[in-house]
Write a protein that holds these residues in place. Structure first.
Motif, PDB file in Angstrom:
ATOM      1  N   SER A  60       0.841  -1.188   0.000  1.00  0.00           N
ATOM      2  CA  SER A  60       0.000   0.000   0.000  1.00  0.00           C
ATOM      3  C   SER A  60       0.881   1.246   0.000  1.00  0.00           C
ATOM      4  O   SER A  60       1.796   1.391   0.819  1.00  0.00           O
ATOM      5  N   GLY A  61       0.626   2.160  -0.948  1.00  0.00           N
ATOM      6  CA  GLY A  61       1.423   3.371  -1.059  1.00  0.00           C
ATOM      7  C   GLY A  61       2.728   3.191  -1.787  1.00  0.00           C
ATOM      8  O   GLY A  61       3.467   4.159  -1.982  1.00  0.00           O
ATOM      9  N   LYS A  62       3.037   1.964  -2.209  1.00  0.00           N
ATOM     10  CA  LYS A  62       4.279   1.680  -2.930  1.00  0.00           C
ATOM     11  C   LYS A  62       4.034   1.678  -4.435  1.00  0.00           C
ATOM     12  O   LYS A  62       2.930   1.407  -4.915  1.00  0.00           O
ATOM     13  N   VAL A  63       5.095   1.944  -5.195  1.00  0.00           N
ATOM     14  CA  VAL A  63       5.031   1.947  -6.648  1.00  0.00           C
ATOM     15  C   VAL A  63       5.901   0.814  -7.177  1.00  0.00           C
ATOM     16  O   VAL A  63       7.079   0.704  -6.825  1.00  0.00           O
ATOM     17  N   VAL A  64       5.304  -0.018  -8.018  1.00  0.00           N
ATOM     18  CA  VAL A  64       5.982  -1.180  -8.571  1.00  0.00           C
ATOM     19  C   VAL A  64       6.034  -1.059 -10.087  1.00  0.00           C
ATOM     20  O   VAL A  64       5.000  -0.854 -10.734  1.00  0.00           O
ATOM     21  N   ALA A  65       7.216  -1.197 -10.660  1.00  0.00           N
ATOM     22  CA  ALA A  65       7.397  -1.202 -12.113  1.00  0.00           C
ATOM     23  C   ALA A  65       7.704  -2.622 -12.567  1.00  0.00           C
ATOM     24  O   ALA A  65       8.555  -3.295 -11.980  1.00  0.00           O
ATOM     25  N   LEU A  66       7.013  -3.081 -13.610  1.00  0.00           N
ATOM     26  CA  LEU A  66       7.197  -4.433 -14.118  1.00  0.00           C
ATOM     27  C   LEU A  66       7.364  -4.404 -15.634  1.00  0.00           C
ATOM     28  O   LEU A  66       6.651  -3.673 -16.327  1.00  0.00           O
ATOM     29  N   THR A  67       8.282  -5.222 -16.142  1.00  0.00           N
ATOM     30  CA  THR A  67       8.424  -5.397 -17.584  1.00  0.00           C
ATOM     31  C   THR A  67       7.810  -6.740 -17.997  1.00  0.00           C
ATOM     32  O   THR A  67       7.629  -7.640 -17.176  1.00  0.00           O
ATOM     33  N   ALA A  68       7.480  -6.849 -19.278  1.00  0.00           N
ATOM     34  CA  ALA A  68       6.875  -8.065 -19.840  1.00  0.00           C
ATOM     35  C   ALA A  68       5.699  -8.523 -18.988  1.00  0.00           C
ATOM     36  O   ALA A  68       5.633  -9.656 -18.530  1.00  0.00           O
ATOM     37  N   ARG A 105      -3.879   4.479 -10.035  1.00  0.00           N
ATOM     38  CA  ARG A 105      -3.018   3.387  -9.567  1.00  0.00           C
ATOM     39  C   ARG A 105      -2.364   2.625 -10.703  1.00  0.00           C
ATOM     40  O   ARG A 105      -1.658   1.637 -10.454  1.00  0.00           O
ATOM     41  N   LEU A 106      -2.544   3.085 -11.938  1.00  0.00           N
ATOM     42  CA  LEU A 106      -2.077   2.283 -13.061  1.00  0.00           C
ATOM     43  C   LEU A 106      -1.518   3.148 -14.178  1.00  0.00           C
ATOM     44  O   LEU A 106      -2.136   4.126 -14.601  1.00  0.00           O
ATOM     45  N   ALA A 116      -0.467  -1.986  -4.314  1.00  0.00           N
ATOM     46  CA  ALA A 116       0.542  -1.185  -5.005  1.00  0.00           C
ATOM     47  C   ALA A 116      -0.057  -0.339  -6.123  1.00  0.00           C
ATOM     48  O   ALA A 116      -1.096  -0.670  -6.699  1.00  0.00           O
ATOM     49  N   MET A 117       0.637   0.728  -6.433  1.00  0.00           N
ATOM     50  CA  MET A 117       0.436   1.463  -7.677  1.00  0.00           C
ATOM     51  C   MET A 117       1.338   0.812  -8.717  1.00  0.00           C
ATOM     52  O   MET A 117       2.494   0.493  -8.427  1.00  0.00           O
ATOM     53  N   ILE A 118       0.805   0.624  -9.909  1.00  0.00           N
ATOM     54  CA  ILE A 118       1.464  -0.215 -10.901  1.00  0.00           C
ATOM     55  C   ILE A 118       1.904   0.595 -12.108  1.00  0.00           C
ATOM     56  O   ILE A 118       1.114   1.337 -12.704  1.00  0.00           O
ATOM     57  N   CYS A 119       3.165   0.424 -12.475  1.00  0.00           N
ATOM     58  CA  CYS A 119       3.697   0.948 -13.729  1.00  0.00           C
ATOM     59  C   CYS A 119       4.167  -0.271 -14.523  1.00  0.00           C
ATOM     60  O   CYS A 119       5.167  -0.898 -14.168  1.00  0.00           O
ATOM     61  N   ALA A 120       3.426  -0.634 -15.558  1.00  0.00           N
ATOM     62  CA  ALA A 120       3.685  -1.885 -16.265  1.00  0.00           C
ATOM     63  C   ALA A 120       3.986  -1.624 -17.728  1.00  0.00           C
ATOM     64  O   ALA A 120       3.437  -0.711 -18.345  1.00  0.00           O
ATOM     65  N   SER A 121       4.844  -2.478 -18.297  1.00  0.00           N
ATOM     66  CA  SER A 121       5.181  -2.349 -19.709  1.00  0.00           C
ATOM     67  C   SER A 121       5.182  -3.707 -20.386  1.00  0.00           C
ATOM     68  O   SER A 121       5.279  -4.755 -19.737  1.00  0.00           O
ATOM     69  N   ASP A 122       5.076  -3.659 -21.708  1.00  0.00           N
ATOM     70  CA  ASP A 122       5.182  -4.855 -22.521  1.00  0.00           C
ATOM     71  C   ASP A 122       5.509  -4.418 -23.942  1.00  0.00           C
ATOM     72  O   ASP A 122       5.307  -3.251 -24.300  1.00  0.00           O
ATOM     73  N   ILE A 123       5.990  -5.344 -24.746  1.00  0.00           N
ATOM     74  CA  ILE A 123       6.298  -5.036 -26.134  1.00  0.00           C
ATOM     75  C   ILE A 123       5.028  -4.680 -26.906  1.00  0.00           C
ATOM     76  O   ILE A 123       5.068  -3.931 -27.889  1.00  0.00           O
ATOM     77  N   SER A 124       3.873  -5.195 -26.447  1.00  0.00           N
ATOM     78  CA  SER A 124       2.583  -4.890 -27.068  1.00  0.00           C
ATOM     79  C   SER A 124       1.697  -4.170 -26.062  1.00  0.00           C
ATOM     80  O   SER A 124       1.237  -4.771 -25.086  1.00  0.00           O
ATOM     81  N   LEU A 125       1.447  -2.908 -26.306  1.00  0.00           N
ATOM     82  CA  LEU A 125       0.587  -2.138 -25.416  1.00  0.00           C
ATOM     83  C   LEU A 125      -0.845  -2.655 -25.450  1.00  0.00           C
ATOM     84  O   LEU A 125      -1.523  -2.714 -24.413  1.00  0.00           O
ATOM     85  N   GLU A 126      -1.320  -3.041 -26.620  1.00  0.00           N
ATOM     86  CA  GLU A 126      -2.695  -3.533 -26.732  1.00  0.00           C
ATOM     87  C   GLU A 126      -2.879  -4.823 -25.937  1.00  0.00           C
ATOM     88  O   GLU A 126      -3.893  -5.010 -25.254  1.00  0.00           O
TER      89      GLU A 126
END
Length: 262
Positions: free
Chosen positions: A6-14, A57-58, A32-42
């Motif tokens: 709670s209150g933390k920010v997590v970044a994830l790839t793939a 949160r996203l 968590a607040m989420i910062c996520a990435s992938d090769i395909s945004l869709e």
């Protein structure tokens, strides 16, 4: 579900499928607040839609993890949006099934770029922010980074690099109270391993070799990732945790106990 993040920010790839998506879901469920990435945004948008996370949160980004500029922008965008970064999960990876005389230079470099370079790029971008929050890195390595496999030498080399990079970064950044660990999954039931599950010969071999008698699930890998990222693991750094149903605990010699009873 606890609220360890709670209150933390997590970044994830793939993060659009498999272990990455399961980890995203686990961190989100724990606040968590989420910062996520992938090769395909869709694909990423489609995957996270059922979670119905509020916009505050996203953050979703398309990111080619073999491009250092895109990785830097991904991390920068997350920090700009949420004001901090507490956890980085490096999950991208790929392999090539071939012997050394069969694999061309382009395929070799792709495996190294996606699997190993990406971890360097993201850690390089994220470390100053993690130092400010005394955060954590969790890399998705593999039991294939701990030992060799038949016909997977490029993947073994790349994941072996992730394993030792994890150790080295843990040593370098412990004075800043940044912990760096990795999970080393064994066979895990994801879309990428479906072909193994569908091949009766391969599946029979795994059933014979796995002490727990089944593949792991993405949720089980996500639980280990969340543990290593959490304060529950506050004195754990530089660890490459095998999450493999006991596969690497065995010598792979004959099952003497069972054979003796026959």
């Amino acid at each position: 579900m606890t609220q360890r993040f709670s209150g933390k920010v997590v970044a994830l790839t793939a993060a659009a499928s498999g272990i990455g998506l399961a980890a995203l879901e686990r961190f989100a469920a724990e606040g968590a607040m989420i910062c996520a990435s992938d090769i395909s945004l869709e694909a990423l948008k489609t995957a996270v839609a059922p979670l119905a996370l509020p916009e505050d949160r996203l953050l979703l980004r398309e990111c080619d993890v073999t491009d250092i500029g895109q990785v830097q922008s991904f991390i920068d965008d997350g920090v700009r949006r949420f004001g901090r970064l507490d956890v980085l999960v490096n999950n991208a990876g790929t392999g090539a099934l071939a012997y050394v005389t069969e694999l061309d230079q382009e395929a070799w470099h792709k495996v190294i770029a996606v699997t190993l370079d990406s971890v360097f790029y993201a850690c390089r971008a994220a470390m100053p922010h993690l130092a400010r929050t005394q955060g954590a890195v969790v890399n998705t390595a593999s039991i294939s980074g701990l030992f060799g496999d038949n016909g997977l030498f490029a993947y073994n080399a790349a994941k072996g690099g992730v394993v030792n990079l994890t150790r080295a970064l843990a040593v370098d950044h412990a004075p800043e109270n940044v912990r760096v660990n990795a999970v080393c999954p064994g066979l895990t039931a994801t879309p990428r391993t479906a072909w193994m599950m569908e091949d009766t010969e391969i599946r029979a071999e795994y059933d014979r070799r796995l002490p727990m008698g089944r593949p792991g699930t993405p949720d089980e890998m996500a639980a280990a990732i969340a543990f290593l990222a959490s304060s529950d693991a506050s004195y754990i750094t530089g660890v490459n945790l095998a999450v493999d149903g006991g596969l690497t605990a065995a010598t792979n010699q004959p099952a003497f106990g069972r054979l003796r009873k026959q």
